[in-house]
Design a protein around this motif. Sequence first.
Motif, mmCIF file in Angstrom:
data_model
loop_
_atom_site.group_PDB
_atom_site.id
_atom_site.type_symbol
_atom_site.label_atom_id
_atom_site.label_comp_id
_atom_site.label_asym_id
_atom_site.label_seq_id
_atom_site.Cartn_x
_atom_site.Cartn_y
_atom_site.Cartn_z
ATOM 1 N N ALA A 124 19.243 21.471 -29.217
ATOM 2 C CA ALA A 124 19.283 21.817 -27.691
ATOM 3 C C ALA A 124 17.574 22.202 -27.512
ATOM 4 O O ALA A 124 17.323 21.192 -26.765
ATOM 5 N N ALA A 183 19.713 28.915 -26.330
ATOM 6 C CA ALA A 183 19.729 28.056 -26.326
ATOM 7 C C ALA A 183 18.986 27.307 -24.896
ATOM 8 O O ALA A 183 18.161 26.583 -24.983
ATOM 9 N N VAL A 187 15.128 26.313 -24.295
ATOM 10 C CA VAL A 187 15.047 24.698 -23.190
ATOM 11 C C VAL A 187 14.487 25.159 -21.990
ATOM 12 O O VAL A 187 13.246 24.228 -21.469
ATOM 13 N N ASP A 322 18.110 19.148 -22.779
ATOM 14 C CA ASP A 322 19.377 19.488 -23.625
ATOM 15 C C ASP A 322 20.160 17.703 -24.839
ATOM 16 O O ASP A 322 20.997 18.029 -24.257
ATOM 17 N N ILE A 327 24.434 23.436 -25.091
ATOM 18 C CA ILE A 327 24.004 24.740 -24.488
ATOM 19 C C ILE A 327 25.517 24.489 -23.126
ATOM 20 O O ILE A 327 27.002 24.920 -22.942
#
Length: 413
Positions: A124, A183, A187, A322, A327
């Motif tokens: 990610a 993640a 992000v 991502d 995700i």
Amino acid sequence: MELLTINNVWMMICTALVFFMHTGFAFLEIGLTRQKNTLNILFKNIFIITIGLLLYALVGFNLMYPGFADGSSGIIGFAGFGLSSPLTAEGALDLTYNSGYTYWTDFLFQGMFAATAATIVSGAVAERMKILPFMIFAILYVGFVYPIAGSWKWGGGFLDQLSTPFYDFAGSTLVHSVGGWAAVVAVCLLGSRIGKFKNGEIQAIPGHNIPLATAGVLILWLGWFGFNGGSVLSADPTLTSLTLVTTCLSAAAGGVIAAIVSTIMYKNLDLTMFLNGILGGLVGITAGADQMSPTDAILVGAIAGALIVFAVSLIDKLKLDDPVGAIAVHLVCGIWGTLAVGLFGNLAGVDQFISQLIGVACYAVFCLVTSFIILFTLKKTMGIRVSEREEIEGLDAHEHGMEAYPDFRLNEH
């Protein structure tokens, strides 16, 4: 003794298959990202499995399986540092440990799972996160967060003590969502790659080696025979065979439905969506692979495949970058697979569904909070994102001082 040997050999084979999955993760991640960041990604993947095993031996295994005492809260416990030798006073193998496998096999099999959570985050945050902060994050998340979370169910903690116990056969939540929640936080704190969103428009940033990504997915599918098959915790012929059948049917259904839905929506045959659909089907079935009929497995996988397409679209609309779809695959399908245990198969029912919801909520809060504390602290103290120049020129050159393909360099600016 003969049965123990048979069970133990099967568990060791499954351990090797789960280890091989790290090759699949590495291939998938580098295939879906740009050539100039290949070495960086490979370094992270190798670091995760090596440090993960060491940390699991030092503290993780005994955090995850602390032997909660009767009447304890079942939230956190610790059985001590290091691995203890399960031998009798005469120095022989202690056969009272487990009828399905030895202590050493148990440690190694569970240790292979531990590193997966950080590997999910690696995909990610690819192409823009500094290597040192990521390594620190991986140490803390794999060494402490994952085993504590795992103890709540697999270690006999409070989720396993509910009146209707929370159920997660092989880790749709305990492994995949634990990585997926982190993640999301990573992000959000990192921001998108340069050029991903221009003037409000989503720009595709193609991976440099789709054949390698395809090989990665097929390796992961093969590894899932150990991931789910080993989670039977014995070589029981009926249950092991059923688990492998449901795993494969869910993966196949996920891939086919993702391909169909994405073709209808985008009018093109997108191989990457097909591949992520397969992974979504695998993640989705993991929570209840031993409880589903073949028909149930196909339904779980099919819904996971459709969810992948819509989740990838939603993540893009939310301006979350991502690069590998981690995700959508691991978090969204992990949640779906966990809830599906209460909707399909032998455990389906209102009480079970409520327990599954409780489990999903507990892991969401714990993983969001802990990953935010770790990553936000790193962001404020040492920074987590590379400079604009480093990102444009590639992390391989700036973080590692070498290239993955020195004889086949492409001008990627």
